[in-house]
Motif scaffolding. Structure first.
Motif, PDB file in Angstrom:
ATOM      1  N   ARG A  99       0.839  -1.206   0.000  1.00 14.55           N
ATOM      2  CA  ARG A  99       0.000   0.000   0.000  1.00 14.55           C
ATOM      3  C   ARG A  99       0.870   1.251   0.000  1.00 14.55           C
ATOM      4  O   ARG A  99       0.438   2.306  -0.470  1.00 14.55           O
ATOM      5  N   ALA A 100       2.067   1.140   0.552  1.00 17.62           N
ATOM      6  CA  ALA A 100       2.982   2.291   0.609  1.00 17.62           C
ATOM      7  C   ALA A 100       3.796   2.333  -0.674  1.00 17.62           C
ATOM      8  O   ALA A 100       4.936   1.876  -0.727  1.00 17.62           O
ATOM      9  N   ASN A 101       3.193   2.868  -1.718  1.00 13.97           N
ATOM     10  CA  ASN A 101       3.886   2.923  -3.007  1.00 13.97           C
ATOM     11  C   ASN A 101       3.942   4.347  -3.515  1.00 13.97           C
ATOM     12  O   ASN A 101       3.069   5.166  -3.221  1.00 13.97           O
ATOM     13  N   ASN A 102       4.973   4.642  -4.262  1.00  7.79           N
ATOM     14  CA  ASN A 102       5.184   5.970  -4.832  1.00  7.79           C
ATOM     15  C   ASN A 102       4.746   5.947  -6.287  1.00  7.79           C
ATOM     16  O   ASN A 102       5.530   5.642  -7.180  1.00  7.79           O
TER      17      ASN A 102
ATOM     18  N   ILE B 262      12.818   0.542  -1.038  1.00  8.95           N
ATOM     19  CA  ILE B 262      13.204   1.433   0.050  1.00  8.95           C
ATOM     20  C   ILE B 262      13.387   2.871  -0.430  1.00  8.95           C
ATOM     21  O   ILE B 262      13.149   3.823   0.312  1.00  8.95           O
ATOM     22  N   MET B 263      13.787   3.065  -1.707  1.00 14.85           N
ATOM     23  CA  MET B 263      13.886   4.415  -2.242  1.00 14.85           C
ATOM     24  C   MET B 263      12.506   5.069  -2.330  1.00 14.85           C
ATOM     25  O   MET B 263      12.364   6.280  -2.112  1.00 14.85           O
ATOM     26  N   ALA B 264      11.495   4.270  -2.629  1.00 14.64           N
ATOM     27  CA  ALA B 264      10.124   4.795  -2.665  1.00 14.64           C
ATOM     28  C   ALA B 264       9.689   5.203  -1.260  1.00 14.64           C
ATOM     29  O   ALA B 264       9.021   6.237  -1.078  1.00 14.64           O
ATOM     30  N   LEU B 265      10.061   4.425  -0.254  1.00 13.31           N
ATOM     31  CA  LEU B 265       9.734   4.768   1.128  1.00 13.31           C
ATOM     32  C   LEU B 265      10.394   6.083   1.533  1.00 13.31           C
ATOM     33  O   LEU B 265       9.778   6.930   2.188  1.00 13.31           O
ATOM     34  N   ILE B 266      11.670   6.247   1.157  1.00 11.23           N
ATOM     35  CA  ILE B 266      12.377   7.494   1.470  1.00 11.23           C
ATOM     36  C   ILE B 266      11.657   8.679   0.837  1.00 11.23           C
ATOM     37  O   ILE B 266      11.445   9.716   1.472  1.00 11.23           O
ATOM     38  N   ALA B 267      11.274   8.526  -0.431  1.00  6.14           N
ATOM     39  CA  ALA B 267      10.572   9.610  -1.134  1.00  6.14           C
ATOM     40  C   ALA B 267       9.247   9.933  -0.467  1.00  6.14           C
ATOM     41  O   ALA B 267       8.876  11.109  -0.323  1.00  6.14           O
ATOM     42  N   LEU B 268       8.508   8.907  -0.029  1.00  6.37           N
ATOM     43  CA  LEU B 268       7.220   9.134   0.629  1.00  6.37           C
ATOM     44  C   LEU B 268       7.397   9.839   1.967  1.00  6.37           C
ATOM     45  O   LEU B 268       6.630  10.749   2.305  1.00  6.37           O
ATOM     46  N   VAL B 269       8.388   9.429   2.734  1.00  6.05           N
ATOM     47  CA  VAL B 269       8.634  10.051   4.041  1.00  6.05           C
ATOM     48  C   VAL B 269       9.029  11.517   3.870  1.00  6.05           C
ATOM     49  O   VAL B 269       8.606  12.386   4.631  1.00  6.05           O
TER      50      VAL B 269
ATOM     51  N   THR C  37      15.772   9.804   6.312  1.00  5.46           N
ATOM     52  CA  THR C  37      16.504   9.611   5.059  1.00  5.46           C
ATOM     53  C   THR C  37      17.801   8.840   5.323  1.00  5.46           C
ATOM     54  O   THR C  37      18.157   7.919   4.576  1.00  5.46           O
ATOM     55  N   ILE C  38      18.501   9.213   6.389  1.00  6.01           N
ATOM     56  CA  ILE C  38      19.728   8.498   6.767  1.00  6.01           C
ATOM     57  C   ILE C  38      19.413   7.044   7.078  1.00  6.01           C
ATOM     58  O   ILE C  38      20.144   6.127   6.682  1.00  6.01           O
ATOM     59  N   LEU C  39      18.305   6.822   7.800  1.00  8.48           N
ATOM     60  CA  LEU C  39      17.890   5.455   8.118  1.00  8.48           C
ATOM     61  C   LEU C  39      17.620   4.667   6.841  1.00  8.48           C
ATOM     62  O   LEU C  39      18.026   3.499   6.708  1.00  8.48           O
ATOM     63  N   GLY C  40      16.955   5.317   5.884  1.00  6.16           N
ATOM     64  CA  GLY C  40      16.701   4.660   4.603  1.00  6.16           C
ATOM     65  C   GLY C  40      17.977   4.344   3.862  1.00  6.16           C
ATOM     66  O   GLY C  40      18.105   3.274   3.237  1.00  6.16           O
ATOM     67  N   LEU C  41      18.953   5.245   3.936  1.00  9.30           N
ATOM     68  CA  LEU C  41      20.239   5.001   3.274  1.00  9.30           C
ATOM     69  C   LEU C  41      20.968   3.820   3.903  1.00  9.30           C
ATOM     70  O   LEU C  41      21.698   3.097   3.221  1.00  9.30           O
ATOM     71  N   ILE C  42      20.782   3.626   5.210  1.00  8.59           N
ATOM     72  CA  ILE C  42      21.359   2.440   5.856  1.00  8.59           C
ATOM     73  C   ILE C  42      20.738   1.183   5.253  1.00  8.59           C
ATOM     74  O   ILE C  42      21.429   0.192   4.981  1.00  8.59           O
ATOM     75  N   GLY C  43      19.416   1.224   5.031  1.00  8.90           N
ATOM     76  CA  GLY C  43      18.752   0.085   4.399  1.00  8.90           C
ATOM     77  C   GLY C  43      19.250  -0.154   2.992  1.00  8.90           C
ATOM     78  O   GLY C  43      19.460  -1.303   2.576  1.00  8.90           O
TER      79      GLY C  43
ATOM     80  N   VAL D 228       5.962   5.477   9.974  1.00  9.79           N
ATOM     81  CA  VAL D 228       5.927   6.930   9.771  1.00  9.79           C
ATOM     82  C   VAL D 228       4.903   7.292   8.699  1.00  9.79           C
ATOM     83  O   VAL D 228       4.102   8.224   8.857  1.00  9.79           O
ATOM     84  N   ILE D 229       4.913   6.529   7.610  1.00  9.40           N
ATOM     85  CA  ILE D 229       3.978   6.792   6.507  1.00  9.40           C
ATOM     86  C   ILE D 229       2.540   6.533   6.942  1.00  9.40           C
ATOM     87  O   ILE D 229       1.622   7.294   6.602  1.00  9.40           O
ATOM     88  N   MET D 230       2.327   5.460   7.700  1.00 10.77           N
ATOM     89  CA  MET D 230       0.978   5.147   8.174  1.00 10.77           C
ATOM     90  C   MET D 230       0.392   6.302   8.974  1.00 10.77           C
ATOM     91  O   MET D 230      -0.771   6.681   8.800  1.00 10.77           O
TER      92      MET D 230
END
Length: 625
Positions: free
Chosen positions: A71-74, A80-87, A101-107, A382-384
């Protein structure tokens, strides 16, 4: 009828591309669990472990990824890049956006670790099956694995288009055969079906808390590839992936794991090659061949995933410009990154030589996956709350379930720190250092560039009073900041003392959306000064698009007089900013050296933006780092 046919081929393609990683986990998961946990090969322990595997697949893959994460799609894209963009688009503070963003980059960094380990463990586990056919073949497993992997990386430049049509049918055969093999053993020992009950997994965990906790670090091997389900959503769509999972992949995996459990209960010695021993002796040769093909497909999927992720990182400014080749005229997602390809090849071969077997490598595998799963969960929560406005109670309940499972996987994987888990952490740290150093260094250089550029209005005023010679024709200057005069424009005036009669300043922006339609890429923002022959336009590309400046200008020719010219006959000017190290505390010295190394090996703007090389002039400027 035609629509149904297309849907059928899309389903076959999804089975071939999306499920290769998780579909080949039965080759090594059960062996790895008993290898690290210290559990005995009793009926109760084996049934308990199979139940842990099954419920890990149900909760993490079916409920979390198939049911919720998709459901969390860009705009249809996942990963994970889509999640970063959404956040980054939510209404949280700037500081929190940087943190997430840093957390996403770790992923993202951990995914690169997965990209190294998956080809190594997958192909090793398949080739190890040859020992059942030729008992004395053990010394040749590693050399043969290296030969197969070398061939795989050599073929990457050809792209997956030509062999992609074979992926689906091969993986369908793989899942059907895996299901049949499991069913044959299940018939001989039906009591293993008790592993389907959640009470079996919970009861086993409470009866053997320490061993079960240790085992969870290897149970995670059964859900590797869950991120791929989400990342490949943009290629096949949610309905297709969900149907493929529920109708074929999930039932096949359930039957196979149940069958392996039934087999090992009856023949404990079979734990060394449980998957291959599901089948009669006469079938071992074709099964080994099929397993090798399936693991190559799994490896191919994660390798091309690394290419796609790297392209997105470049577009979003987290990595230097690299040579990115498109290997298909039809599919925009099929790309090849030569530098990354050979770096991965070198690392994968080193890993195979160092660890020597899939059992030894299993300890390294779970760490990357568990870290990525945990980061996905945090970003999802966070997105939810911030994007979907989900009630706190539901967010809290969701977090309680998934975070507890993620922490269990992650902490159990950390127990294997000195048994291989250090490998993905090391690769992840290296990748994270590269991504953050480039982003930070590029931000510093960008600010220095902005100081030197000045406003476009000031430049026009200077040009108006300088009586500089205007030469016929169109010139396109690539700018970094809207409203500013590119450094190359300053250099042209100061060094050449002439400027074209018509000047178009082009600013290229990368959006947080994956794709921008071609007809919508040119934005006429009115920042230019047409009376003085200078105008400004902004070109917008998605983070999955390939920036092609002449092509974008050509499509927009009839929309405004500002770009009413042949972009392939204009003269292009680019600003090459060469960083020089000065004493300051904006960046550590080692990071400055790393940034300069990456900058010198990055593609120049002419290649990256697909400018005509015979009509491009590069102007160099020196900026302090």
């Amino acid at each position: 009828m035609r629509k149904n046919k297309q849907a059928g081929w899309l389903l076959i393609g999804a089975i071939g591309v999306v499920f290769g990683d998780i579909g080949t986990s039965p080759l090594y998961a059960l062996q790895a669990i008993f290898g690290v946990s210290g559990l005995r090969l009793t009926a109760a322990d084996i049934t308990g472990v199979i139940s842990l595997i099954i419920w890990a697949v149900i909760i993490v893959v079916t409920v979390k990824y198939i049911g919720l994460m998709m459901r969390a799609n860009n705009k249809g894209e996942g990963g994970i890049m889509a999640l970063i963009a959404l956040v980054r688009r939510t209404n949280i503070s700037h500081e929190k956006k940087i943190l997430f963003t840093i957390l996403g980059l770790i992923g993202v960094s951990l995914f690169y670790g997965d990209s190294v380990i998956t080809p190594a463990i997958s192909v090793l586990s398949a080739v190890e099956g040859t020992r059942l056919i030729i008992p004395g073949f053990a010394p040749y497993v590693v050399p043969l694995t290296i030969i197969i992997l070398t061939g795989l990386f050599l073929l990457q430049a050809r792209g997956t288009g030509s062999i992609g049509k074979l992926f689906g049918p091969v993986m369908i055969i793989w899942f059907v055969v895996s299901a049949i093999g499991g069913l044959l053993q299940l018939i001989h020992y039906p009591p293993i079906l008790s592993a389907l009950l959640p009470t079996t997994a919970v009861g086993f965990f409470f009866e053997h808390p320490i061993q079960a906790f240790v085992a969870m670090g290897a149970v995670i091997l059964a859900i590797t590839g869950a991120e791929a389900l989400y990342a490949d959503m943009g290629h096949f769509g949610k309905p297709t992936i969900r149907r493929a999972w529920l109708l074929l992949v999930f039932p096949a995996l359930l039957l196979n794991y149940l069958g392996q459990g039934a087999l090992v209960i009856q023949q404990p010695d079979a734990i060394s090659s449980a998957y291959f021993l599901l089948f009669p002796d006469w079938a071992h040769i074709p099964i080994v061949i099929l397993a090798t093909a399936a693991t190559l497909i799994a490896s191919q999927a994660v390798i091309t995933g690394a290419y796609s992720l790297t392209r997105q990182a470049v577009q979003l400014g987290f990595a230097p410009r690299l040579t990115i080749q498109h290997t298909s005229r039809e599919e925009i997602g099929q790309v090849y990154v030569p530098a990354l390809n050979w770096l991965l090849a070198l690392l994968v071969i080193m890993v195979v030589v160092t660890f020597g077997s899939s059992a030894n490598l299993a300890g390294a595998y779970g760490m990357a996956v568990s870290g990525t799963l945990a980061i996905d969960t945090i970003l999802l929560l966070v997105i939810m709350r911030r994007a979907w406005h989900t009630p706190y109670s539901i967010v809290l309940l969701t977090g309680l379930i998934f975070v507890c499972i993620d922490v269990l996987f992650l902490s159990s994987s950390l127990l294997k720190l000195f048994h291989g888990a250090w490998l993905p952490i090391t690769i992840g740290l290296g990748s994270f250092a590269i991504l953050t150093t480039w982003y930070r260094g590029h931000s510093i250089i960008s600010r220095e560039r902005q100081r030197g550029e000045g406003s476009l209005q000031s430049f026009v005023t200077k040009l108006h009073h300088s009586h500089v010679q205007r030469i016929p024709g169109y010139a396109v200057y690539l700018g970094q900041h809207a409203g500013n005069a590119p450094l190359a424009l300053h250099e042209t005036l100061d060094q050449l003392h002439e400027v074209h009669e018509k000047v178009v300043v082009v600013t290229v922006e990368t959006t947080d959306t994956p794709h921008v339609p071609e007809q919508s890429r040119v934005v006429f923002d009115g920042l230019g000064h047409p009376d003085d022959g200078i105008s400004h336009v902004t070109l917008q590309f998605g983070y999955k698009d390939t920036p092609n400046v002449p092509r974008a200008l050509e499509i927009a020719r009839d929309k405004s007089f500002e770009v009413d010219f042949d972009p392939y006959k204009a003269t292009y000017f680019t600003s090459l900013a060469q960083p020089i190290i000065v004493r300051n505390h904006r960046l550590a010295e080692w990071r400055k050296l790393l940034y300069i190394f990456m900058d010198r090996n990055a593609n120049n703007p002419s290649d990256y933006f697909k400018l005509p090389l015979d009509r491009t002039v590069e102007m160099r400027s020196y900026l302090e780092l």
